[in-house]
Design a protein around this motif. Structure first.
Motif, mmCIF file in Angstrom:
data_model
loop_
_atom_site.group_PDB
_atom_site.id
_atom_site.type_symbol
_atom_site.label_atom_id
_atom_site.label_comp_id
_atom_site.label_asym_id
_atom_site.label_seq_id
_atom_site.Cartn_x
_atom_site.Cartn_y
_atom_site.Cartn_z
ATOM 1 N N SER A 55 0.822 -1.217 0.000
ATOM 2 C CA SER A 55 0.000 0.000 0.000
ATOM 3 C C SER A 55 0.851 1.260 0.000
ATOM 4 O O SER A 55 0.388 2.319 -0.410
ATOM 5 N N GLY A 56 2.095 1.136 0.428
ATOM 6 C CA GLY A 56 2.984 2.292 0.432
ATOM 7 C C GLY A 56 3.610 2.574 -0.912
ATOM 8 O O GLY A 56 3.693 3.727 -1.337
ATOM 9 N N ILE A 59 0.331 1.983 -4.409
ATOM 10 C CA ILE A 59 -1.030 2.473 -4.155
ATOM 11 C C ILE A 59 -1.826 2.611 -5.449
ATOM 12 O O ILE A 59 -3.009 2.277 -5.487
ATOM 13 N N GLU A 60 -1.181 3.079 -6.507
ATOM 14 C CA GLU A 60 -1.898 3.253 -7.776
ATOM 15 C C GLU A 60 -2.376 1.906 -8.319
ATOM 16 O O GLU A 60 -3.472 1.799 -8.855
ATOM 17 N N GLU A 63 -5.406 0.853 -6.237
ATOM 18 C CA GLU A 63 -6.589 1.633 -6.614
ATOM 19 C C GLU A 63 -7.122 1.213 -7.980
ATOM 20 O O GLU A 63 -8.336 1.106 -8.177
ATOM 21 N N VAL A 74 -7.489 0.229 -0.650
ATOM 22 C CA VAL A 74 -6.404 0.531 0.284
ATOM 23 C C VAL A 74 -6.847 0.384 1.749
ATOM 24 O O VAL A 74 -6.033 0.052 2.606
ATOM 25 N N ARG A 114 2.014 4.691 5.749
ATOM 26 C CA ARG A 114 1.643 4.421 4.362
ATOM 27 C C ARG A 114 1.686 5.692 3.536
ATOM 28 O O ARG A 114 2.228 5.716 2.429
ATOM 29 N N LEU A 115 1.140 6.781 4.067
ATOM 30 C CA LEU A 115 1.152 8.050 3.343
ATOM 31 C C LEU A 115 2.583 8.537 3.102
ATOM 32 O O LEU A 115 2.887 9.083 2.031
ATOM 33 N N ASN A 118 3.873 6.552 0.293
ATOM 34 C CA ASN A 118 3.259 7.040 -0.949
ATOM 35 C C ASN A 118 4.002 8.271 -1.451
ATOM 36 O O ASN A 118 4.316 8.384 -2.637
ATOM 37 N N SER A 119 4.306 9.179 -0.532
ATOM 38 C CA SER A 119 5.029 10.403 -0.889
ATOM 39 C C SER A 119 6.435 10.085 -1.387
ATOM 40 O O SER A 119 6.898 10.641 -2.387
ATOM 41 N N ASP A 122 6.264 8.636 -4.858
ATOM 42 C CA ASP A 122 5.973 9.675 -5.848
ATOM 43 C C ASP A 122 7.213 10.490 -6.187
ATOM 44 O O ASP A 122 7.412 10.881 -7.330
ATOM 45 N N TRP A 127 6.763 6.348 -12.131
ATOM 46 C CA TRP A 127 5.891 5.190 -12.220
ATOM 47 C C TRP A 127 5.596 4.764 -13.645
ATOM 48 O O TRP A 127 5.450 3.596 -13.915
#
Length: 142
Positions: A55-56, A59-60, A63, A74, A114-115, A118-119, A122, A127
């Motif tokens: 999930s970290g 995530i895309e 989703e 998620v 997780r957030l 995600n950061s 990114d 990706w």
């Protein structure tokens, strides 16, 4: 994260590592019924780590699959991760290893961790269109 970049590391195995490999959380949850104390602790910790990793960093993908194919979203990964770390923290082995407070804190902060991943993903990874490119970058080091 480093451990999960190794091929096959995301698959847990039952029976102290000598059993069949499990790819899905439902398989791991079923196996928990048959695990001894150490195996249960290790499997719960693995499930938490795997949920955070997937999930970290992906995530895309989660989703996209949830929207198109009806796979879990998620929230499912967060629930699995948080509860796995929480249950691992409550095991006697976690206390003996001095990991109970750490695992409990990870459970408390799972969403924020997780957030943060995600950061990081990114900012670090381009990706593109396929998750395979990211997996290749992780395994091969770029």
């Amino acid at each position: 994260l480093a451990e999960f970049t190794q091929t096959g590391r995301t698959h847990a195995s039952g029976e102290g590592g000598g059993g069949p490999a499990f790819e899905y959380f439902f398989e791991m949850m079923e196996t928990l019924r048959r695990c001894d104390e150490r195996g249960g602790f290790e499997l719960r910790a693995h499930m938490g780590n795997l949920a955070l990793f997937q999930s970290g960093l992906f995530i895309e993908r989660i989703e996209r699959r949830a929207a198109r194919k009806g796979f879990p979203d998620v929230t499912y990964y967060e629930q699995i991760g948080e509860s796995s770390f929480r249950m691992a923290s409550r095991q006697r082995l976690a206390t003996r290893l001095g990991l109970d407070e750490l695992l409990d804190r990870i459970a408390d902060c799972f969403h924020r961790l997780r957030l943060a991943l995600n950061s990081l993903a990114d900012r670090v990874f381009s990706w593109g269109e396929a998750d395979a490119q990211v997996a290749h970058m992780l395994v091969r080091g770029g």
